[in-house]
Write a protein that holds these residues in place. Structure first.
Motif, PDB file in Angstrom:
ATOM      1  N   MET A   1     -14.659  -9.962   7.140  1.00 21.21           N
ATOM      2  CA  MET A   1     -13.583 -10.241   6.212  1.00 21.21           C
ATOM      3  C   MET A   1     -12.518  -9.148   6.318  1.00 21.21           C
ATOM      4  O   MET A   1     -12.830  -7.968   6.377  1.00 21.21           O
ATOM      5  CB  MET A   1     -14.129 -10.314   4.788  1.00 21.21           C
ATOM      6  N   LYS A   2     -11.264  -9.552   6.359  1.00 18.77           N
ATOM      7  CA  LYS A   2     -10.156  -8.603   6.433  1.00 18.77           C
ATOM      8  C   LYS A   2     -10.035  -7.839   5.118  1.00 18.77           C
ATOM      9  O   LYS A   2     -10.318  -8.358   4.043  1.00 18.77           O
ATOM     10  CB  LYS A   2      -8.835  -9.330   6.695  1.00 18.77           C
ATOM     11  N   LYS A   3      -9.593  -6.580   5.234  1.00 17.41           N
ATOM     12  CA  LYS A   3      -9.380  -5.752   4.045  1.00 17.41           C
ATOM     13  C   LYS A   3      -7.988  -5.154   4.114  1.00 17.41           C
ATOM     14  O   LYS A   3      -7.587  -4.611   5.147  1.00 17.41           O
ATOM     15  CB  LYS A   3     -10.424  -4.652   3.959  1.00 17.41           C
ATOM     16  N   ILE A  31      -8.601 -12.568   0.524  1.00 17.56           N
ATOM     17  CA  ILE A  31      -8.576 -11.354   1.338  1.00 17.56           C
ATOM     18  C   ILE A  31      -8.939 -10.184   0.438  1.00 17.56           C
ATOM     19  O   ILE A  31      -8.358 -10.022  -0.646  1.00 17.56           O
ATOM     20  CB  ILE A  31      -7.178 -11.137   1.965  1.00 17.56           C
ATOM     21  N   LEU A  32      -9.893  -9.391   0.865  1.00 18.06           N
ATOM     22  CA  LEU A  32     -10.305  -8.210   0.111  1.00 18.06           C
ATOM     23  C   LEU A  32      -9.108  -7.264   0.026  1.00 18.06           C
ATOM     24  O   LEU A  32      -8.589  -6.823   1.058  1.00 18.06           O
ATOM     25  CB  LEU A  32     -11.485  -7.543   0.806  1.00 18.06           C
ATOM     26  N   GLU A  49     -11.003   2.267   6.311  1.00 17.82           N
ATOM     27  CA  GLU A  49     -11.774   1.055   6.057  1.00 17.82           C
ATOM     28  C   GLU A  49     -10.923  -0.207   6.077  1.00 17.82           C
ATOM     29  O   GLU A  49     -11.457  -1.308   6.103  1.00 17.82           O
ATOM     30  CB  GLU A  49     -12.477   1.161   4.703  1.00 17.82           C
ATOM     31  N   GLU A  50      -9.620  -0.062   6.063  1.00 18.02           N
ATOM     32  CA  GLU A  50      -8.722  -1.209   5.934  1.00 18.02           C
ATOM     33  C   GLU A  50      -8.223  -1.682   7.292  1.00 18.02           C
ATOM     34  O   GLU A  50      -8.001  -0.894   8.203  1.00 18.02           O
ATOM     35  CB  GLU A  50      -7.516  -0.841   5.056  1.00 18.02           C
ATOM     36  N   ASP A  51      -8.029  -2.993   7.376  1.00 22.71           N
ATOM     37  CA  ASP A  51      -7.456  -3.582   8.573  1.00 22.71           C
ATOM     38  C   ASP A  51      -5.934  -3.503   8.555  1.00 22.71           C
ATOM     39  O   ASP A  51      -5.289  -3.445   9.596  1.00 22.71           O
ATOM     40  CB  ASP A  51      -7.874  -5.054   8.681  1.00 22.71           C
ATOM     41  N   VAL A  52      -5.361  -3.537   7.343  1.00 22.30           N
ATOM     42  CA  VAL A  52      -3.907  -3.564   7.176  1.00 22.30           C
ATOM     43  C   VAL A  52      -3.508  -2.629   6.047  1.00 22.30           C
ATOM     44  O   VAL A  52      -4.141  -2.609   4.983  1.00 22.30           O
ATOM     45  CB  VAL A  52      -3.419  -4.999   6.861  1.00 22.30           C
ATOM     46  N   LEU A  53      -2.444  -1.864   6.262  1.00 20.56           N
ATOM     47  CA  LEU A  53      -1.848  -1.028   5.220  1.00 20.56           C
ATOM     48  C   LEU A  53      -0.507  -1.640   4.826  1.00 20.56           C
ATOM     49  O   LEU A  53       0.318  -1.918   5.696  1.00 20.56           O
ATOM     50  CB  LEU A  53      -1.615   0.397   5.718  1.00 20.56           C
ATOM     51  N   ILE A  54      -0.308  -1.824   3.532  1.00 17.93           N
ATOM     52  CA  ILE A  54       0.975  -2.288   3.009  1.00 17.93           C
ATOM     53  C   ILE A  54       1.517  -1.131   2.178  1.00 17.93           C
ATOM     54  O   ILE A  54       0.852  -0.667   1.243  1.00 17.93           O
ATOM     55  CB  ILE A  54       0.810  -3.550   2.131  1.00 17.93           C
ATOM     56  N   LEU A  55       2.696  -0.644   2.529  1.00 18.17           N
ATOM     57  CA  LEU A  55       3.252   0.559   1.915  1.00 18.17           C
ATOM     58  C   LEU A  55       4.535   0.227   1.172  1.00 18.17           C
ATOM     59  O   LEU A  55       5.454  -0.359   1.748  1.00 18.17           O
ATOM     60  CB  LEU A  55       3.515   1.605   2.990  1.00 18.17           C
ATOM     61  N   GLY A  56       4.593   0.607  -0.115  1.00 21.84           N
ATOM     62  CA  GLY A  56       5.765   0.328  -0.932  1.00 21.84           C
ATOM     63  C   GLY A  56       6.307   1.572  -1.595  1.00 21.84           C
ATOM     64  O   GLY A  56       5.564   2.334  -2.209  1.00 21.84           O
ATOM     65  N   ILE A 144       2.474 -12.377   5.801  1.00 20.72           N
ATOM     66  CA  ILE A 144       1.436 -11.428   6.219  1.00 20.72           C
ATOM     67  C   ILE A 144       0.091 -12.136   6.260  1.00 20.72           C
ATOM     68  O   ILE A 144      -0.683 -11.969   7.218  1.00 20.72           O
ATOM     69  CB  ILE A 144       1.418 -10.207   5.289  1.00 20.72           C
ATOM     70  N   VAL A 145      -0.221 -12.915   5.243  1.00 27.20           N
ATOM     71  CA  VAL A 145      -1.483 -13.659   5.218  1.00 27.20           C
ATOM     72  C   VAL A 145      -1.604 -14.536   6.470  1.00 27.20           C
ATOM     73  O   VAL A 145      -2.659 -14.557   7.117  1.00 27.20           O
ATOM     74  CB  VAL A 145      -1.603 -14.523   3.936  1.00 27.20           C
ATOM     75  N   SER A 146      -0.531 -15.201   6.836  1.00 25.71           N
ATOM     76  CA  SER A 146      -0.594 -16.087   8.009  1.00 25.71           C
ATOM     77  C   SER A 146      -0.748 -15.324   9.319  1.00 25.71           C
ATOM     78  O   SER A 146      -1.166 -15.886  10.328  1.00 25.71           O
ATOM     79  CB  SER A 146       0.645 -16.989   8.056  1.00 25.71           C
ATOM     80  N   SER A 147      -0.436 -14.039   9.303  1.00 24.14           N
ATOM     81  CA  SER A 147      -0.563 -13.239  10.537  1.00 24.14           C
ATOM     82  C   SER A 147      -1.963 -12.668  10.719  1.00 24.14           C
ATOM     83  O   SER A 147      -2.275 -12.116  11.779  1.00 24.14           O
ATOM     84  CB  SER A 147       0.459 -12.096  10.530  1.00 24.14           C
ATOM     85  N   LEU A 148      -2.800 -12.802   9.709  1.00 23.53           N
ATOM     86  CA  LEU A 148      -4.139 -12.202   9.784  1.00 23.53           C
ATOM     87  C   LEU A 148      -5.146 -13.104  10.487  1.00 23.53           C
ATOM     88  O   LEU A 148      -5.051 -14.262  10.542  1.00 23.53           O
ATOM     89  CB  LEU A 148      -4.637 -11.863   8.374  1.00 23.53           C
TER      90      LEU A 148
END
Length: 148
Positions: A1-3, A31-32, A49-56, A144-148
């Motif tokens: 599962m993606k995180k 998505i976790l 531990e994460e597959d993707v970082l979203i930075l704001g 982003i969800v569709s790119s995972l």
């Protein structure tokens, strides 16, 4: 599962609002997801531990890009972690009357790509109150969800 880990810096609450809304889209897609304030985030474990970082992070200043303090303190040390191949995206609320409108997005993208991270979506720049752009924020998160 993606995180996914969403890290935000917020002074007025606008970036936090966006982070939580983006997180809801990810959670709705099963998505976790973890949403963390930069002030409560340790650079040492960032991205382990994460597959993707979203930075704001919002940006202020007319003469240069001034990032939100808590986020900037964390981001100043980001070159100390392994980011090669790590997927990421950036977002910010802003005010287009500033010369460097949402300049934090540009700075985040440039720095992360320079460290070998892979941008998975163009940065989201919101001009004004995020509440007025909820559809745009959700659509960006869905890309982003569709790119995972």
């Amino acid at each position: 599962m993606k995180k996914i880990l969403i890290i935000f810096g917020s002074t007025t609450g606008n970036t936090e609002y966006m982070a939580n809304m983006i997180g809801e889209v990810f959670l709705d897609a099963d998505i976790l997801t973890e949403v963390k304030n930069a002030a409560d985030t340790s650079i040492e474990r960032l991205g382990e531990e994460e597959d993707v970082l979203i930075l704001g992070c919002p940006a202020y200043g007319h003469d240069s890009i001034e990032m939100q303090e808590d986020f900037d303190e964390l981001f100043e040390r980001i070159e100390n972690i392994r980011l090669k191949g790590k997927r990421f995206a950036a977002f910010a609320p802003g005010d287009s009357t500033y010369e460097y409108f949402c300049g934090s997005v540009d700075r985040i993208e440039e720095t992360m790509e320079g460290l070998g991270a892979v941008k998975i979506a163009d940065g989201l720049k919101i001009d004004g109150a995020p509440e007025d752009f909820e559809d745009d924020i959700r659509e960006w998160a869905e890309v982003i969800v569709s790119s995972l």
